[in-house]
Design a protein around this motif. Structure first.
Motif, PDB file in Angstrom:
ATOM      1  N   ASN A  78       0.824  -1.210   0.000  1.00 53.60           N
ATOM      2  CA  ASN A  78       0.000   0.000   0.000  1.00 53.60           C
ATOM      3  C   ASN A  78       0.859   1.261   0.000  1.00 53.60           C
ATOM      4  OD1 ASN A  78      -2.442  -1.376  -0.030  1.00 53.60           O
ATOM      5  ND2 ASN A  78      -2.647  -1.385   2.181  1.00 53.60           N
ATOM      6  N   VAL A  79       1.913   1.249   0.821  1.00 52.81           N
ATOM      7  CA  VAL A  79       2.795   2.415   0.869  1.00 52.81           C
ATOM      8  C   VAL A  79       3.522   2.585  -0.463  1.00 52.81           C
ATOM      9  CG1 VAL A  79       4.809   3.434   1.988  1.00 52.81           C
ATOM     10  CG2 VAL A  79       3.084   2.277   3.359  1.00 52.81           C
ATOM     11  N   PHE A  80       3.914   1.481  -1.063  1.00 55.38           N
ATOM     12  CA  PHE A  80       4.616   1.547  -2.345  1.00 55.38           C
ATOM     13  C   PHE A  80       3.769   2.223  -3.417  1.00 55.38           C
ATOM     14  CE2 PHE A  80       5.536  -0.398  -6.520  1.00 55.38           C
ATOM     15  CZ  PHE A  80       6.837   0.043  -6.678  1.00 55.38           C
ATOM     16  N   VAL A  81       2.529   1.773  -3.555  1.00 51.00           N
ATOM     17  CA  VAL A  81       1.688   2.337  -4.609  1.00 51.00           C
ATOM     18  C   VAL A  81       1.357   3.793  -4.300  1.00 51.00           C
ATOM     19  CG1 VAL A  81      -0.573   1.693  -3.637  1.00 51.00           C
ATOM     20  CG2 VAL A  81      -0.276   1.839  -6.113  1.00 51.00           C
ATOM     21  N   SER A  82       1.222   4.146  -3.018  1.00 52.46           N
ATOM     22  CA  SER A  82       0.970   5.540  -2.658  1.00 52.46           C
ATOM     23  C   SER A  82       2.181   6.413  -2.945  1.00 52.46           C
ATOM     24  CB  SER A  82       0.602   5.635  -1.168  1.00 52.46           C
ATOM     25  OG  SER A  82      -0.569   4.907  -0.892  1.00 52.46           O
ATOM     26  N   PHE A  83       3.362   5.880  -2.672  1.00 52.08           N
ATOM     27  CA  PHE A  83       4.601   6.608  -2.923  1.00 52.08           C
ATOM     28  C   PHE A  83       4.782   6.853  -4.414  1.00 52.08           C
ATOM     29  CE2 PHE A  83       9.319   6.346  -3.565  1.00 52.08           C
ATOM     30  CZ  PHE A  83       9.621   7.570  -2.990  1.00 52.08           C
ATOM     31  N   VAL A  84       4.548   5.816  -5.217  1.00 57.78           N
ATOM     32  CA  VAL A  84       4.654   5.953  -6.665  1.00 57.78           C
ATOM     33  C   VAL A  84       3.643   6.971  -7.175  1.00 57.78           C
ATOM     34  CG1 VAL A  84       4.372   4.757  -8.871  1.00 57.78           C
ATOM     35  CG2 VAL A  84       5.576   3.633  -6.991  1.00 57.78           C
ATOM     36  N   SER A  85       2.430   6.925  -6.643  1.00 54.30           N
ATOM     37  CA  SER A  85       1.389   7.872  -7.046  1.00 54.30           C
ATOM     38  C   SER A  85       1.807   9.303  -6.738  1.00 54.30           C
ATOM     39  CB  SER A  85       0.073   7.546  -6.331  1.00 54.30           C
ATOM     40  OG  SER A  85      -0.360   6.236  -6.618  1.00 54.30           O
ATOM     41  N   ALA A  86       2.362   9.524  -5.543  1.00 53.64           N
ATOM     42  CA  ALA A  86       2.788  10.869  -5.151  1.00 53.64           C
ATOM     43  C   ALA A  86       3.926  11.374  -6.041  1.00 53.64           C
ATOM     44  CB  ALA A  86       3.219  10.863  -3.683  1.00 53.64           C
ATOM     45  N   LEU A  87       4.863  10.486  -6.361  1.00 56.15           N
ATOM     46  CA  LEU A  87       5.974  10.881  -7.236  1.00 56.15           C
ATOM     47  C   LEU A  87       5.467  11.315  -8.609  1.00 56.15           C
ATOM     48  CD1 LEU A  87       8.770   8.219  -6.516  1.00 56.15           C
ATOM     49  CD2 LEU A  87       8.727  10.613  -5.832  1.00 56.15           C
ATOM     50  N   PHE A  88       4.567  10.536  -9.173  1.00 55.82           N
ATOM     51  CA  PHE A  88       4.050  10.881 -10.498  1.00 55.82           C
ATOM     52  C   PHE A  88       3.185  12.134 -10.446  1.00 55.82           C
ATOM     53  CE2 PHE A  88       5.299   6.629 -11.930  1.00 55.82           C
ATOM     54  CZ  PHE A  88       5.719   6.913 -13.208  1.00 55.82           C
ATOM     55  N   LEU A  89       2.481  12.333  -9.349  1.00 50.00           N
ATOM     56  CA  LEU A  89       1.665  13.546  -9.202  1.00 50.00           C
ATOM     57  C   LEU A  89       2.550  14.789  -9.222  1.00 50.00           C
ATOM     58  CD1 LEU A  89      -1.113  14.827  -8.624  1.00 50.00           C
ATOM     59  CD2 LEU A  89      -0.634  14.528  -6.184  1.00 50.00           C
ATOM     60  N   VAL A  90       3.615  14.771  -8.428  1.00 49.70           N
ATOM     61  CA  VAL A  90       4.555  15.896  -8.412  1.00 49.70           C
ATOM     62  C   VAL A  90       5.240  16.030  -9.776  1.00 49.70           C
ATOM     63  CG1 VAL A  90       6.639  16.826  -7.353  1.00 49.70           C
ATOM     64  CG2 VAL A  90       4.937  15.678  -5.930  1.00 49.70           C
ATOM     65  N   GLY A  91       5.585  14.882 -10.380  1.00 43.23           N
ATOM     66  CA  GLY A  91       6.232  14.903 -11.689  1.00 43.23           C
ATOM     67  C   GLY A  91       5.370  15.542 -12.765  1.00 43.23           C
ATOM     68  N   LEU A 120      14.077  14.088 -17.555  1.00 41.22           N
ATOM     69  CA  LEU A 120      14.779  14.226 -16.285  1.00 41.22           C
ATOM     70  C   LEU A 120      13.854  13.934 -15.102  1.00 41.22           C
ATOM     71  CD1 LEU A 120      16.868  17.442 -17.053  1.00 41.22           C
ATOM     72  CD2 LEU A 120      17.693  15.081 -16.930  1.00 41.22           C
ATOM     73  N   VAL A 121      12.614  14.363 -15.204  1.00 39.45           N
ATOM     74  CA  VAL A 121      11.638  14.077 -14.146  1.00 39.45           C
ATOM     75  C   VAL A 121      11.397  12.581 -14.031  1.00 39.45           C
ATOM     76  CG1 VAL A 121       9.191  14.253 -13.529  1.00 39.45           C
ATOM     77  CG2 VAL A 121      10.456  16.298 -14.169  1.00 39.45           C
ATOM     78  N   LEU A 122      11.242  11.914 -15.172  1.00 33.15           N
ATOM     79  CA  LEU A 122      11.011  10.467 -15.145  1.00 33.15           C
ATOM     80  C   LEU A 122      12.199   9.736 -14.529  1.00 33.15           C
ATOM     81  CD1 LEU A 122       8.973   8.289 -15.904  1.00 33.15           C
ATOM     82  CD2 LEU A 122      10.068   8.116 -18.146  1.00 33.15           C
ATOM     83  N   ALA A 123      13.412  10.195 -14.840  1.00 33.58           N
ATOM     84  CA  ALA A 123      14.612   9.584 -14.259  1.00 33.58           C
ATOM     85  C   ALA A 123      14.627   9.754 -12.740  1.00 33.58           C
ATOM     86  CB  ALA A 123      15.866  10.193 -14.873  1.00 33.58           C
ATOM     87  N   VAL A 124      14.248  10.939 -12.254  1.00 33.45           N
ATOM     88  CA  VAL A 124      14.230  11.194 -10.810  1.00 33.45           C
ATOM     89  C   VAL A 124      13.139  10.362 -10.133  1.00 33.45           C
ATOM     90  CG1 VAL A 124      13.842  12.960  -9.053  1.00 33.45           C
ATOM     91  CG2 VAL A 124      15.219  13.493 -11.048  1.00 33.45           C
ATOM     92  N   ILE A 125      12.007  10.194 -10.806  1.00 33.52           N
ATOM     93  CA  ILE A 125      10.935   9.347 -10.271  1.00 33.52           C
ATOM     94  C   ILE A 125      11.428   7.911 -10.117  1.00 33.52           C
ATOM     95  CG2 ILE A 125       8.699   8.282 -10.811  1.00 33.52           C
ATOM     96  CD1 ILE A 125       7.857  10.940 -12.041  1.00 33.52           C
ATOM     97  N   TYR A 126      12.064   7.404 -11.155  1.00 33.39           N
ATOM     98  CA  TYR A 126      12.605   6.038 -11.090  1.00 33.39           C
ATOM     99  C   TYR A 126      13.690   5.921 -10.019  1.00 33.39           C
ATOM    100  CZ  TYR A 126      10.199   4.748 -15.439  1.00 33.39           C
ATOM    101  OH  TYR A 126       9.241   4.454 -16.389  1.00 33.39           O
ATOM    102  N   ASN A 127      14.457   6.973  -9.854  1.00 35.28           N
ATOM    103  CA  ASN A 127      15.472   6.992  -8.805  1.00 35.28           C
ATOM    104  C   ASN A 127      14.818   6.858  -7.433  1.00 35.28           C
ATOM    105  OD1 ASN A 127      17.969   7.510  -7.412  1.00 35.28           O
ATOM    106  ND2 ASN A 127      17.303   9.625  -7.172  1.00 35.28           N
ATOM    107  N   GLY A 128      13.731   7.583  -7.215  1.00 33.42           N
ATOM    108  CA  GLY A 128      13.013   7.508  -5.950  1.00 33.42           C
ATOM    109  C   GLY A 128      12.443   6.124  -5.687  1.00 33.42           C
ATOM    110  N   ILE A 129      11.890   5.504  -6.728  1.00 31.07           N
ATOM    111  CA  ILE A 129      11.338   4.157  -6.578  1.00 31.07           C
ATOM    112  C   ILE A 129      12.443   3.159  -6.253  1.00 31.07           C
ATOM    113  CG2 ILE A 129      10.118   2.285  -7.756  1.00 31.07           C
ATOM    114  CD1 ILE A 129       8.700   4.430  -9.431  1.00 31.07           C
TER     115      ILE A 129
END
Length: 258
Positions: A78-91, A120-129
Motif C-alpha cells: 500500500n505504501v509503495f503504490v501511494s509513494f509511486v502515485s505521489a511521485l508521479f503527481l509531483v512529476g 529528467l523528471v522520469l529519471a528522478v521518479i525512477y530513482n526515488g522508486i
C-alpha cells in the motif's frame, strides 16, 4: 556487521556514477555550454528528490518495524503504490509548469532546457522508486543484492550514455538515465516480489505512466502555455479525486512513525 555494511560502501559510488556520470560525458563529448543547460534543466526535477528524502526518513524506520509483522506485505504494498502515485503527481505538475518556469523565472538563455524536463523528471521518479526498494533490501539484510543491482544500472548508464549522446546530444544522456534507473527498478521489483513482501499494482502504475506521458506530449506539441497548465492541473485534480489511497496511506505512515 561487516557482511551487512561492506557492500553498501561501493554501492554509494555506483549510485553516484549512475546518477551523475551523464554530466561528465556531456561536458566531454558536447561541451561546457551543453552541460550548463543540462545542469540547469536538472535543477527543477531535483525537487522530487526533496520529497523522496523527506519520505525515506519515515520509510526506513517503518520497514524495519514491519519486518516481522504478519500484515507487513499489505502495508509495504500500500505504501509503495501511494509513494509511486505521489511521485508521479509531483512529476506531472513539474512537467506542466516547466515552460513557464524556464520562461519567467530562470535565465532565458537556458529556455531550451524545458524540453529536457520530462525525461529528467522520469529519471528522478525512477530513482526515488529504486531507493524505496533499496530500503526493503537493507531491512532484509540483502545489501549485496543492492550493490549488484546498482552496479548493473551504472554500467548500463555509461554504455547507453556513450552510445546515445552522439545521436541525440544531451537528450541521449537524459534517456540513458531513464533506462538505467528503470533496469534497476525492474531487477529489484522481481527480487523483492520473490521475497514475498510486495505486490505490484501494475494497472495503477501503468495509468500513472500513461498520464505522465500524455502531459509530457501535450506540453511539447502545444504552444499555448495556459492551455497546457489547465490540462495538467485538471489531470492532477482527477488523480487526487479518484486516488484516495495517497492521503490515506501517508497519514497511516505518519501515525505509525509517531
Amino acid at each position: 556487521m561487516l557482511k551487512y555494511s561492506v557492500p553498501l560502501i561501493p554501492n554509494y559510488f555506483a549510485w553516484w556514477l549512475n546518477a551523475s556520470s551523464d554530466r561528465l560525458f556531456i561536458i566531454t563529448m558536447i561541451g561546457a555550454s551543453a552541460n550548463g543547460l543540462y545542469a540547469m534543466a536538472s535543477k527543477i526535477p531535483n525537487f522530487i528528490n526533496v520529497v523522496t528524502t523527506i519520505f525515506s526518513q519515515s520509510w526506513q524506520i517503518s520497514i524495519v518495524e514491519e519486518y516481522d509483522h504478519k500484515g507487513n506485505k499489505k502495508f509495504v504494498s500500500n505504501v509503495f503504490v501511494s509513494f509511486v502515485s505521489a511521485l508521479f503527481l509531483v512529476g506531472i505538475l513539474i512537467v506542466t509548469f516547466a515552460r513557464p518556469i524556464f520562461l519567467w523565472i530562470l535565465d532565458r538563455s537556458y529556455y531550451e532546457g524545458w524540453k529536457l524536463t520530462a525525461l529528467l523528471v522520469l529519471a528522478v521518479i525512477y530513482n526515488g522508486i529504486a531507493l524505496f526498494l533499496e530500503a526493503i533490501y537493507t531491512a532484509y539484510k540483502k545489501t549485496f543484492s543492492v550493490l549488484i543491482t546498482t552496479t548493473y544500472g551504472a554500467i548500463i548508464n555509461v554504455l547507453v550514455t556513450v552510445s546515445l549522446i552522439p545521436l541525440m546530444g544531451y537528450y541521449g544522456a537524459a534517456l540513458a538515465n531513464v533506462i538505467s534507473f528503470f533496469v534497476v527498478i525492474l531487477i529489484r521489483i522481481i527480487e523483492v516480489h520473490r521475497i514475498g513482501i510486495l505486490n505490484i499494482d501494475v494497472k495503477r502504475i501503468s495509468v500513472y505512466h500513461f498520464l505522465f506521458f500524455l502531459v509530457s506530449f501535450i506540453s511539447l506539441i502545444c504552444k499555448n502555455v495556459i492551455l497546457v497548465s489547465i490540462i495538467g492541473v485538471f489531470i492532477c485534480a482527477l488523480i487526487l479525486l479518484f486516488d484516495k489511497n495517497i492521503s490515506k496511506q501517508f497519514n497511516m505512515l505518519k501515525g505509525r512513525k509517531k
